[in-house]
Design a protein around this motif. Sequence first.
Motif, PDB file in Angstrom:
ATOM      1  N   MET A  62       3.747   5.807  -5.655  1.00  0.00           N
ATOM      2  CA  MET A  62       3.540   5.901  -7.096  1.00  0.00           C
ATOM      3  C   MET A  62       2.544   7.001  -7.423  1.00  0.00           C
ATOM      4  N   ARG A  63       1.454   7.049  -6.678  1.00  0.00           N
ATOM      5  CA  ARG A  63       0.432   8.066  -6.929  1.00  0.00           C
ATOM      6  C   ARG A  63       0.954   9.470  -6.630  1.00  0.00           C
ATOM      7  N   GLU A  64       1.776   9.591  -5.585  1.00  0.00           N
ATOM      8  CA  GLU A  64       2.271  10.908  -5.178  1.00  0.00           C
ATOM      9  C   GLU A  64       3.355  11.450  -6.112  1.00  0.00           C
ATOM     10  N   ILE A  66       0.838  -1.199   0.000  1.00  0.00           N
ATOM     11  CA  ILE A  66       0.000   0.000   0.000  1.00  0.00           C
ATOM     12  C   ILE A  66       0.875   1.252   0.000  1.00  0.00           C
ATOM     13  N   ALA A  67       1.947   1.234   0.784  1.00  0.00           N
ATOM     14  CA  ALA A  67       2.853   2.391   0.844  1.00  0.00           C
ATOM     15  C   ALA A  67       3.522   2.625  -0.512  1.00  0.00           C
ATOM     16  N   VAL A  68       3.913   1.560  -1.196  1.00  0.00           N
ATOM     17  CA  VAL A  68       4.510   1.697  -2.526  1.00  0.00           C
ATOM     18  C   VAL A  68       3.507   2.298  -3.501  1.00  0.00           C
ATOM     19  N   GLN A 126      13.265   7.593  -5.987  1.00  0.00           N
ATOM     20  CA  GLN A 126      13.581   8.428  -4.822  1.00  0.00           C
ATOM     21  C   GLN A 126      12.404   8.459  -3.845  1.00  0.00           C
ATOM     22  N   SER A 127      11.193   8.529  -4.386  1.00  0.00           N
ATOM     23  CA  SER A 127      10.017   8.577  -3.527  1.00  0.00           C
ATOM     24  C   SER A 127       9.905   7.318  -2.681  1.00  0.00           C
ATOM     25  N   GLU A 175       5.108  -6.850  -7.833  1.00  0.00           N
ATOM     26  CA  GLU A 175       5.423  -6.343  -9.158  1.00  0.00           C
ATOM     27  C   GLU A 175       4.421  -5.260  -9.558  1.00  0.00           C
ATOM     28  N   PHE A 176       4.947  -4.162 -10.102  1.00  0.00           N
ATOM     29  CA  PHE A 176       4.135  -3.019 -10.497  1.00  0.00           C
ATOM     30  C   PHE A 176       4.536  -2.579 -11.909  1.00  0.00           C
TER      31      PHE A 176
END
Length: 313
Positions: free
Chosen positions: A202-204, A196-198, A241-242, A219-220
Amino acid sequence: MWQESSNLTNAFGDLSIGSIWQETPDCSESSLVSQLQTTLDLQQQLDIFSMSAGRVLPLCGMTLNTHSSNLQARGSKKGAYHHQSKLVLENQVLAEISYDSAHAFTPLVQRQLLLLESEWLFALRNALLVSRLQQMALKDPLTTLGNRRFFDDSFVKSVQLAKRHQLPLTLLLLDLDNFKQVNDNSGHYVGDEVLIAVADCMRESLRATDSLFRFGGDEFAVLLSDSDAEHADVVADRLLQSIYTNAFLASHNVGCSIGMARLSAEHQPRDLFHAADEALYQAKLSGKGRVSQYNGGRIKLLEKAAHSLLAAS
């Protein structure tokens, strides 16, 4: 096989308000309710409704806002006058509709539009329900990113559209580093929190227009188009980096590796995916926490990406 929709007739202004475009059922002699009941597609219902509304007042634009989408009727553009209305059924707000016209929305016009809106409510509720079920079927329930089924469909469409119009397209494949240790040492509940944090990272770090997916496991994938595709190395670095600077992920020693491939003229969807997958494999081999780019049969490691904060597992 997916095919891009052909150009449709504009329903507004001086371009034939009452015309019926090819995706819309030909129900010109039927009542509005009957026409709307011929489809459960929100865009088609909006286009059908726009033609009836255009007979009340010449319109140049119409927008339908729901909790999950923002749709415009075919050929919409801004007008000098604007009118908004909420579509409410049984005390539930289904959507908000916005009208644009070169003419004023007098009280009489507003009442006539309200009567038309009342004829749409039941068909609209049914279409919204179908839309919600479709979206649920295409979403990963844990992260709410697109699932593998959604990726497969979107990927083929994006490649075909990019090749047809000679537009840039880049595929990023992400694989988490040290994720297995999280599940083994802290349990699957913490592993879910990591995923969920990953997804949040990605969204941010990526634009809302980017297509974000979780295949399953750790995997994304990301589909980049337009200017982001042309500067995909910068986007990939920002994403890396995020993830590496996220406090929760850092506390569990989790980062990611990214494989990147740009669409070329000779690429078919499977070729582009294979290229990105090969680049990801090389990024993992090179010590993790890296971005690797497939370029004309070569794999290029982008050293300017984030310094690895993880110990090799």
